[in-house]
Design an enzyme around this catalytic site. Structure first.
Site: not given
Lengths: 481, 105, 352
Positions: A147, A234, B103-105
């Protein structure tokens, strides 16, 4: 403009502040002012109690109000952002202020690494984050786990990448393994680790893009792996379970290990409508907070009643155990204690909440153990925080494959994957299609264990196929009387 | 922000190589981006994915969900990762001129 | 993908855990920061828990020192708890004092067990995140500093969990905690027209929880300023709506009453009690002041084992606001929520 301040008599902390004109024109404020002047208050800063002290100050219109007196904290005394106790010329006055005190400081840790400290320092001074939007990183062969954070201040730092390492079960680390991770972080990254994110990963920050592949390779070489970004499962978190806890109702660590074996593809190759966070708690104490934030929450439960060893309980009470509080605070009100007969439990009211097992030595959870599956918890999603809802009140969790539980979760994910919209969390999906439709798609059986309460409104949609007359077709031709 | 020139025409790409104006896409761009991503040759399967993404985006304004992509093209997810090493979102969408994934959220 | 997942279970478990896995039969809290488990085999396991820097943010330098301590006292293993504290498992009973002294020397307080303040949890904030409306790490440092005595002693009515989030995405789980700090924005997002082309506009329109974003001609949208709730959903979906927030607009909300356990009144999400406090680095005295008021009111009148949420359920919101002295505002009732009217009271069970 005259300002009237009501302050703590000991430390000067301003509790209320008024303009003279406000007190003259606004009756509500005048009333409150008179009330505060008379009563004894507790100062939120230094805890001194007593009557407040009034000071009157004439300030230029538009002048900044008095900076608040600082917290009475050991060793720290910065009164304003630029003033620092020991180093008036320090380039990082805010971080210096945060580095002092008895509690370990993250600011002090940042300074021991290659992290660009001015990014944090200037964010604190400006009261705005210095990190930016955009930025994108992709590593061939690594579908999830890397990321990027872009920087809004290229003069201070260019953006940096980070990897999410999936933690071993129980978050136990052999020191050899942790030292190797430190070596990788020192060699390729800032030398700064986020030991446990709220998502359950170990994050290693500050990796330049060309170093990403070597970092992932080295992590894999030591037996760990990266993942947990994007719309996949996740990293799951589990409680410490039978590794150390006497209250665990199923083997959370073994369960997670089996989960990784069964669902590894869905963990490492994002394909769902949105991220799915799975948490596994060994008992209703829910130390992992899965009921509040997990899309899929597997919670250990027991169906029978807690097992009471009267001898142990009596010994505990004799040594000073507070049985009165336990009986008073049992949520079902089912416990009563008598010094002769011991602890008795009214089975009808027992909620199997673990409170007595938590507190009383000699009370253990029951033996008919399994898991409950709750779905849809989230901290934000689209519509905000939501508790997870019960979908299966009891299911056996049979090691080593946990086939029944995993098969059910796979079915659940199929329903979610097929019918949810893009970027819709499981909880939002439930909100949109409704519980009825969800259970119809899922095929799980109904039970009163799923109801908080039945609905109060009487509006309900019936499908035409559901309407049939069990008595047979009504004919209008001949009706024999 | 950069500019790539192909067959005499200029195309703006952002700092990550995604086409700034998704409407200005053509097959040559896909080939050029593919080379950058390390894909030496775009086979028929590559084009199947790219064309499906492109049609879906032009119709609905969003990139399709993975499930739709795998169902409609008949290609399993792991195979798509073999075709596009950086994956359907970051790799194939880029070649098809779709917007950058978020993004990652 | 490498396809490893996680290392095998046995690799990172200390010997005492492997010997007694699944055989633990009781637990005790002999002193603050120390937990004792007894096994069927007769063996006892002592765990020592230490507080960590906020956001579990440690340098490799410090981590290596922790590894040294783990080698000396815990057979070469340590673990990180779900609230980011560090635990040494299997410490010899005779060496607990020595370990606590050593940790104190290194700057790590020991505590956070049973009826104490547990280690705080927070998200990244200004450290690394582009969406932060506040810096929860610095706030949690100030809070832990203020409540250090409550961390190091088993002295509260029940356990106390305090968490901080940088924005209402709540990655820091503020809403799960007994007392939570959640960063809030109060400004409208910008619309950077030149970046709109790179967005999936239907997605942006659908992620807005209140439907404040509407199409306005081809390739263009507008934001209804009366509906916007300043959450960063559109900013996350597309960089055209970024950056959101401003130094004077951003601040924090205080929430209370979150709880995960099924004891007492059961699991709950925390409720907003103070809608806005300004950001005031480096110590955020308004925030710590408010938290101190809440903690002291709770200590003064909660029953034993009554978590903050359960305490408020028993005494009612009237008494909560009275005893903490927090300011009242209608802003804690409505919000953009399908269930909004449920926040208004329908019975006349008042407390005076």
């Amino acid at each position: 403009m005259e300002k009237i301040k009501l302050c703590c008599a000991r430390c000067g902390f301003v509790i209320e502040e008024y303009n003279a004109s406000e007190l003259a024109d606004v009756p509500r404020k005048a009333k409150r002012y008179k009330y505060l002047l008379q009563k004894s208050s507790i100062c939120p800063s230094c805890l001194a109690s007593g009557r407040l002290k009034e000071t009157r100050v004439t300030e230029e219109a538009g002048a900044a109000s008095t900076p608040p007196a600082q917290l009475v904290a050991p060793k720290s005394s910065a009164a304003a952002p630029e003033a620092v106790e020991q180093h008036p010329d320090s380039p990082t006055p805010m971080m210096d202020a945060i580095s002092q005190g008895a509690w370990p400081s993250h600011a002090a840790e940042l300074k021991k690494t290659k992290y660009p400290v001015q990014m944090y320092e200037q964010a604190l001074q400006a009261r705005a984050t210095q990190w930016g939007y955009g930025g994108y990183v992709s590593l061939p062969g690594v579908a999830a786990g890397v990321l990027v954070r872009a920087s809004a201040r290229p003069d201070l730092s260019k953006g940096s990448n980070f990897v999410r390492i999936m933690d071993p079960c129980g978050n136990f680390f052999k020191t050899d393994a942790m030292r190797k991770i430190c070596d990788i972080a020192d060699k390729h990254a800032y030398g700064l680790l986020h030991l446990l994110s709220t998502g359950g990963d170990l994050e290693m920050l500050g990796i330049p893009t060309d170093q990403l592949k070597p970092v992932v390779d080295e992590i894999v070489q030591m037996g760990f792996d990266v993942g947990s970004t994007g719309d996949d499962f996740r990293t799951s978190e589990e409680c410490i379970g039978p590794a150390k806890c006497d209250l665990a109702l199923y083997d959370t660590l073994g369960f997670r290990q089996a989960w990784y074996k069964r669902f590894l593809d869905d963990i490492q190759y994002p394909r769902f409508p949105h991220k799915v966070k799975c948490k596994f708690s060994g008992c209703p104490n829910d130390c992992v907070r899965g009921g509040q934030k997990a899309d899929i929450f597997v919670c250990g439960v027991f169906r029978d009643l807690p097992a009471i060893d009267q001898k142990k309980v009596k010994a505990w009470v004799r040594k000073g155990g507070d049985i009165t509080t336990v009986c008073a605070r049992c949520p079902g009100g089912c416990l009563s204690w008598h010094s002769k007969t011991g602890l008795s439990l009214d089975g009808d009211s027992c909620l199997r909440c673990m409170y007595c097992a938590n507190k009383v030595s000699g009370v253990r959870p029951g033996g008919d153990r399994g898991v409950a599956i709750l779905v849809g918890g989230k901290m934000r999603g689209k519509y905000g925080p939501m508790l997870a809802k019960v979908v299966v009140p009891f299911m056996k969790a049979e090691p080593p494959d946990y086939k029944e539980v995993f098969d059910f979760i796979e079915k659940l994910m199929e329903v979610y994957d097929e019918h949810a919209r893009k970027k819709e969390r499981v909880g939002d999906f439930l909100l949109r299609i409704g519980i009825n439709e969800f259970f119809r798609l899922l095929g799980a059986p109904v039970s009163a264990h799923l109801f908080k309460q039945p609905r109060t409104n009487l509006f309900y949609h019936w499908e035409p196929e559901e309407i049939k007359d069990e008595r047979g077709p009504v004919s209008t031709s001949t009706v024999k009387l | 922000m950069a500019v790539i020139t192909l067959a005499g025409k200029e195309f703006e790409v952002d700092e990550d190589g995604f086409l700034r104006d998704p409407a200005g896409w053509n097959e040559l761009i896909a080939k050029a981006m593919g080379e950058e991503e390390g894909i030496k040759e775009l086979t028929e399967e590559h084009w199947k994915v790219i064309r499906f993404l492109r049609e879906y985006y032009l119709k609905f304004g969003v990139a399709p969900m993975i499930r739709k992509l795998t169902k409609e093209t008949g290609l399993p997810l792991k195979h798509i990762y073999e075709l596009f090493p950086t994956g359907p979102a970051k790799g194939a969408c880029k070649l098809a001129g779709l917007p950058k994934p978020t993004g990652c959220i | 993908m490498p396809g490893i997942g996680i290392p095998p279970l046995e690799d990172n478990l200390p010997p005492i855990v492997k010997r007694n896995y699944g055989k633990w039969i009781s637990h005790e809290h002999p002193r603050p920061g120390v937990i004792k488990h007894d096994s069927e085999s007769g063996e006892a396991c002592y765990t020592v828990r230490a507080g960590m820097p906020p956001n579990a943010r440690v340098s490799t330098q410090t981590l290596r020192k922790i590894c040294d301590v783990a080698d000396e006292f815990a057979e070469g293993y340590f673990r990180v708890t779900q609230r980011n504290s560090c635990e040494f498992v299997g410490v010899s009973a005779k060496r607990i004092d020595e370990l606590i002294a050593r940790l104190a020397q290194m700057g790590f307080p020991v505590g956070g067990t049973n009826r104490s303040l547990h280690n705080t949890v927070c998200c990244t904030g200004y450290l690394h995140c582009h969406l932060a409306a506040t810096d929860p790490a610095a706030i949690m440092k100030a809070v832990s500093e203020m409540l250090l005595e409550q961390f190091q002693n088993d002295c509260l009515p029940a356990k106390l969990k305090i968490s901080g989030s940088g924005c209402i995405n709540n990655c820091g789980e503020g809403s799960t905690a007994d007392i939570g700090v959640v960063g809030v924005h109060r400004d409208l997002p910008p619309i950077k027209e030149d970046k709109l082309k790179g967005c999936e506009l239907p997605l942006v329109i659908s992620v807005c929880p209140v439907g404040a974003i509407r199409p306005k001609g081809p390739g263009m949208v507008e934001i209804d300023p009366k509906r916007c709730i300043h959450c960063p959903a559109c900013s996350v979906a597309c960089a055209a709506f970024a950056p959101i927030g401003s130094p004077n607009g951003d601040g924090v909300a205080i929430v209370v009453g979150g709880k995960a356990a099924n004891t007492g009144d059961g699991p709950a999400i925390a409720k907003v009690v103070v809608p806005y406090l300004p950001n005031n680095p480096p110590f955020w005295p308004e925030v710590t002041g408010t938290i101190r008021k809440i903690v002291h009111a709770w200590i003064a009148c909660a029953r034993k084992d009554e978590r903050v949420g359960d305490w408020i359920n028993r005494i009612g919101w009237e008494k909560f606001y009275e005893r903490t002295g927090l300011p009242l505002s209608f802003k804690v009732m409505d919000g953009y929520d399908a269930r909004a009217l449920e926040y208004a009271k329908s019975n006349v069970q008042f407390r005076w």
